[in-house]
Structures are given as C-alpha cells and as structure tokens.
Design a protein around this motif. Structure first.
Motif, PDB file in Angstrom:
ATOM      1  N   LEU A 106       0.835  -1.209   0.000  1.00 16.31           N
ATOM      2  CA  LEU A 106       0.000   0.000   0.000  1.00 16.31           C
ATOM      3  C   LEU A 106       0.867   1.255   0.000  1.00 16.31           C
ATOM      4  N   ALA A 107       1.890   1.279   0.858  1.00 16.67           N
ATOM      5  CA  ALA A 107       2.769   2.450   0.937  1.00 16.67           C
ATOM      6  C   ALA A 107       3.526   2.642  -0.380  1.00 16.67           C
ATOM      7  N   GLY A 108       4.020   1.559  -0.955  1.00 15.27           N
ATOM      8  CA  GLY A 108       4.734   1.654  -2.226  1.00 15.27           C
ATOM      9  C   GLY A 108       3.831   2.129  -3.353  1.00 15.27           C
ATOM     10  N   ALA A 109       2.605   1.627  -3.369  1.00 11.67           N
ATOM     11  CA  ALA A 109       1.656   2.029  -4.411  1.00 11.67           C
ATOM     12  C   ALA A 109       1.343   3.518  -4.319  1.00 11.67           C
ATOM     13  N   ILE A 110       1.152   4.002  -3.115  1.00  8.71           N
ATOM     14  CA  ILE A 110       0.875   5.436  -2.926  1.00  8.71           C
ATOM     15  C   ILE A 110       2.071   6.266  -3.384  1.00  8.71           C
ATOM     16  N   ALA A 111       3.283   5.825  -3.038  1.00  7.17           N
ATOM     17  CA  ALA A 111       4.485   6.564  -3.437  1.00  7.17           C
ATOM     18  C   ALA A 111       4.638   6.578  -4.962  1.00  7.17           C
ATOM     19  N   ILE A 112       4.402   5.448  -5.603  1.00  8.48           N
ATOM     20  CA  ILE A 112       4.511   5.384  -7.064  1.00  8.48           C
ATOM     21  C   ILE A 112       3.466   6.278  -7.723  1.00  8.48           C
ATOM     22  N   PHE A 113       2.241   6.219  -7.228  1.00 15.69           N
ATOM     23  CA  PHE A 113       1.173   7.026  -7.809  1.00 15.69           C
ATOM     24  C   PHE A 113       1.474   8.515  -7.663  1.00 15.69           C
ATOM     25  N   LEU A 114       1.881   8.936  -6.470  1.00 19.25           N
ATOM     26  CA  LEU A 114       2.197  10.353  -6.260  1.00 19.25           C
ATOM     27  C   LEU A 114       3.376  10.798  -7.115  1.00 19.25           C
ATOM     28  N   SER A 115       4.366   9.933  -7.263  1.00 22.97           N
ATOM     29  CA  SER A 115       5.505  10.260  -8.113  1.00 22.97           C
ATOM     30  C   SER A 115       5.079  10.387  -9.574  1.00 22.97           C
ATOM     31  N   ALA A 145      -4.154  10.882 -25.309  1.00 23.17           N
ATOM     32  CA  ALA A 145      -5.050  10.553 -24.193  1.00 23.17           C
ATOM     33  C   ALA A 145      -4.274   9.953 -23.028  1.00 23.17           C
ATOM     34  N   TYR A 146      -3.079   9.502 -23.292  1.00 22.30           N
ATOM     35  CA  TYR A 146      -2.244   8.914 -22.242  1.00 22.30           C
ATOM     36  C   TYR A 146      -0.847   9.489 -22.372  1.00 22.30           C
ATOM     37  N   GLY A 147      -0.059   9.359 -21.298  1.00 22.28           N
ATOM     38  CA  GLY A 147       1.283   9.914 -21.318  1.00 22.28           C
ATOM     39  C   GLY A 147       2.237   9.053 -20.527  1.00 22.28           C
ATOM     40  N   ALA A 148       3.299   9.665 -20.054  1.00 24.34           N
ATOM     41  CA  ALA A 148       4.346   8.935 -19.346  1.00 24.34           C
ATOM     42  C   ALA A 148       3.860   8.378 -18.011  1.00 24.34           C
ATOM     43  N   ALA A 149       2.815   8.953 -17.445  1.00 30.46           N
ATOM     44  CA  ALA A 149       2.323   8.516 -16.141  1.00 30.46           C
ATOM     45  C   ALA A 149       1.341   7.361 -16.234  1.00 30.46           C
ATOM     46  N   THR A 150       0.918   6.992 -17.419  1.00 35.55           N
ATOM     47  CA  THR A 150      -0.123   5.966 -17.564  1.00 35.55           C
ATOM     48  C   THR A 150       0.299   4.632 -16.974  1.00 35.55           C
ATOM     49  N   PRO A 194       2.977   3.778 -14.886  1.00 35.50           N
ATOM     50  CA  PRO A 194       3.227   3.784 -13.446  1.00 35.50           C
ATOM     51  C   PRO A 194       1.944   3.883 -12.613  1.00 35.50           C
ATOM     52  N   LYS A 195       0.983   4.700 -13.070  1.00 37.37           N
ATOM     53  CA  LYS A 195      -0.269   4.816 -12.327  1.00 37.37           C
ATOM     54  C   LYS A 195      -1.054   3.503 -12.370  1.00 37.37           C
ATOM     55  N   THR A 196      -1.045   2.824 -13.501  1.00 42.87           N
ATOM     56  CA  THR A 196      -1.726   1.533 -13.613  1.00 42.87           C
ATOM     57  C   THR A 196      -1.089   0.508 -12.682  1.00 42.87           C
ATOM     58  N   ILE A 197       0.234   0.461 -12.676  1.00 46.41           N
ATOM     59  CA  ILE A 197       0.942  -0.456 -11.779  1.00 46.41           C
ATOM     60  C   ILE A 197       0.651  -0.101 -10.327  1.00 46.41           C
ATOM     61  N   ALA A 198       0.616   1.191 -10.005  1.00 43.89           N
ATOM     62  CA  ALA A 198       0.328   1.622  -8.641  1.00 43.89           C
ATOM     63  C   ALA A 198      -1.078   1.194  -8.219  1.00 43.89           C
ATOM     64  N   LEU A 199      -2.045   1.356  -9.105  1.00 44.52           N
ATOM     65  CA  LEU A 199      -3.413   0.958  -8.759  1.00 44.52           C
ATOM     66  C   LEU A 199      -3.532  -0.548  -8.563  1.00 44.52           C
ATOM     67  N   LEU A 200      -2.882  -1.325  -9.410  1.00 48.84           N
ATOM     68  CA  LEU A 200      -2.896  -2.778  -9.245  1.00 48.84           C
ATOM     69  C   LEU A 200      -2.184  -3.194  -7.958  1.00 48.84           C
ATOM     70  N   THR A 201      -1.075  -2.544  -7.659  1.00 46.13           N
ATOM     71  CA  THR A 201      -0.349  -2.831  -6.423  1.00 46.13           C
ATOM     72  C   THR A 201      -1.178  -2.449  -5.209  1.00 46.13           C
ATOM     73  N   PHE A 202      -1.874  -1.331  -5.288  1.00 48.26           N
ATOM     74  CA  PHE A 202      -2.738  -0.903  -4.190  1.00 48.26           C
ATOM     75  C   PHE A 202      -3.850  -1.932  -3.960  1.00 48.26           C
ATOM     76  N   GLY A 203      -4.442  -2.416  -5.042  1.00 52.44           N
ATOM     77  CA  GLY A 203      -5.480  -3.441  -4.921  1.00 52.44           C
ATOM     78  C   GLY A 203      -4.948  -4.715  -4.281  1.00 52.44           C
ATOM     79  N   LEU A 204      -3.745  -5.128  -4.677  1.00 50.07           N
ATOM     80  CA  LEU A 204      -3.138  -6.313  -4.071  1.00 50.07           C
ATOM     81  C   LEU A 204      -2.856  -6.082  -2.596  1.00 50.07           C
ATOM     82  N   GLY A 205      -2.364  -4.899  -2.252  1.00 47.23           N
ATOM     83  CA  GLY A 205      -2.106  -4.575  -0.845  1.00 47.23           C
ATOM     84  C   GLY A 205      -3.375  -4.602  -0.019  1.00 47.23           C
TER      85      GLY A 205
END
Length: 157
Positions: free
Chosen positions: A13-22, A33-38, A40-51
C-alpha cells in the motif's frame, strides 16, 4: 526473511501510494489521451489493490504471526558478507560508472560479486567480460540506451 501477509500488504500500500504520487509529476504528451504517467499509475493501482487484498485477508483470518521472520540462511556470516558486498558494489557503480565507463565498471562489479560468491576466478572474469559486452551491445546498440562511456574503450562502440 519472511514477512506476514499483513506487513507485506501494508508495504505494498505504501509503495503504491508513493509510485502514484511520483507519477502525477510526469508531464502529459500534448494531443495524447495517455502519457508517461499511464503505466506507473496503472501499476500503482494494481499494487494498491493487491495490498488491500492482502491486508484484508490477513485481518479477516485473524492469524497472529510475527511481522518478520528471519530465515536460517540469513543468519550465516557468509550471507551477511554477500549482502554488504552487493550493496557496496551498487554504490560503487553509481559513483564511478560515469568516470570509468559502463563496461569496465560492470566487469569489476560482476567479477567482484562472483568472487565473493566463491566462483572460480577464471570463470568469474570471463563471464563478467562477456556479460558486460553483451549488456552494452543490447542496451547501447539495440535499445539505444546511453550507457556511460570510457574514453579509452569508446572506439569499441
């Protein structure tokens, strides 16, 4: 070292929040419609769900296990030396690769780590040289990743 599900879930959860904020700091690509953050944000959301899943499942199970359990192999002096050498070699690469160049630094780092792990010296040196050149060719030539160069060895690539 083993972490229980609750501890690992909280770390995820902590890692996902840090990745998303970064990733929110990444600039958008104009007209896209998408950029460089697409990604990392997707990975962060999946990681948050797993957490969330891991912490929720752990709380629901109610199992009381130690947060951290150190395995028997991690208590040996050789393992501690290997860990310390690995971390020191990473710091060495970060500090000196721009000055020395990728290939010589990578050869030294790989050979030193293999020698620490008790690989025969000839094998360690040969494998280090071949692996460093293959990695340099793969990243430098095929993927066009700018690796640090050495003025003396720059003519090779």
């Amino acid at each position: 070292m083993k972490l229980n599900d609750f501890t690992l879930g909280v770390l995820l959860l902590a890692g996902a929040i840090a990745i998303f904020l970064s990733a929110t700091q990444f600039s958008a690509i104009p007209g896209q419609a998408y950029g460089a953050a697409t990604m990392p944000k997707t990975i962060a959301l999946l990681t948050f769900g797993l957490g969330l899943y891991m912490t929720g499942r752990s709380v629901a199970a109610g199992a009381r296990r130690p947060a951290v359990v150190i395995a028997d192999w991690a208590r040996s002096p050789a393992s501690v030396i290997g860990l310390v050498v690995s971390l020191a070699l990473i710091v060495f690469y970060i500090l000196f690769s721009d000055l020395i160049g990728f290939v010589p630094t990578a050869v030294f780092v790989m050979a030193a780590l293999m020698l620490t792990l008790r690989v025969k010296p000839i094998t360690a040196i040969l494998v280090s040289i071949v692996a460093a050149v293959i990695v340099q060719q793969a990243f430098g030539r095929l993927l066009l990743v700018p690796l640090p160069r050495n003025a003396f060895l720059g003519f090779l690539w």
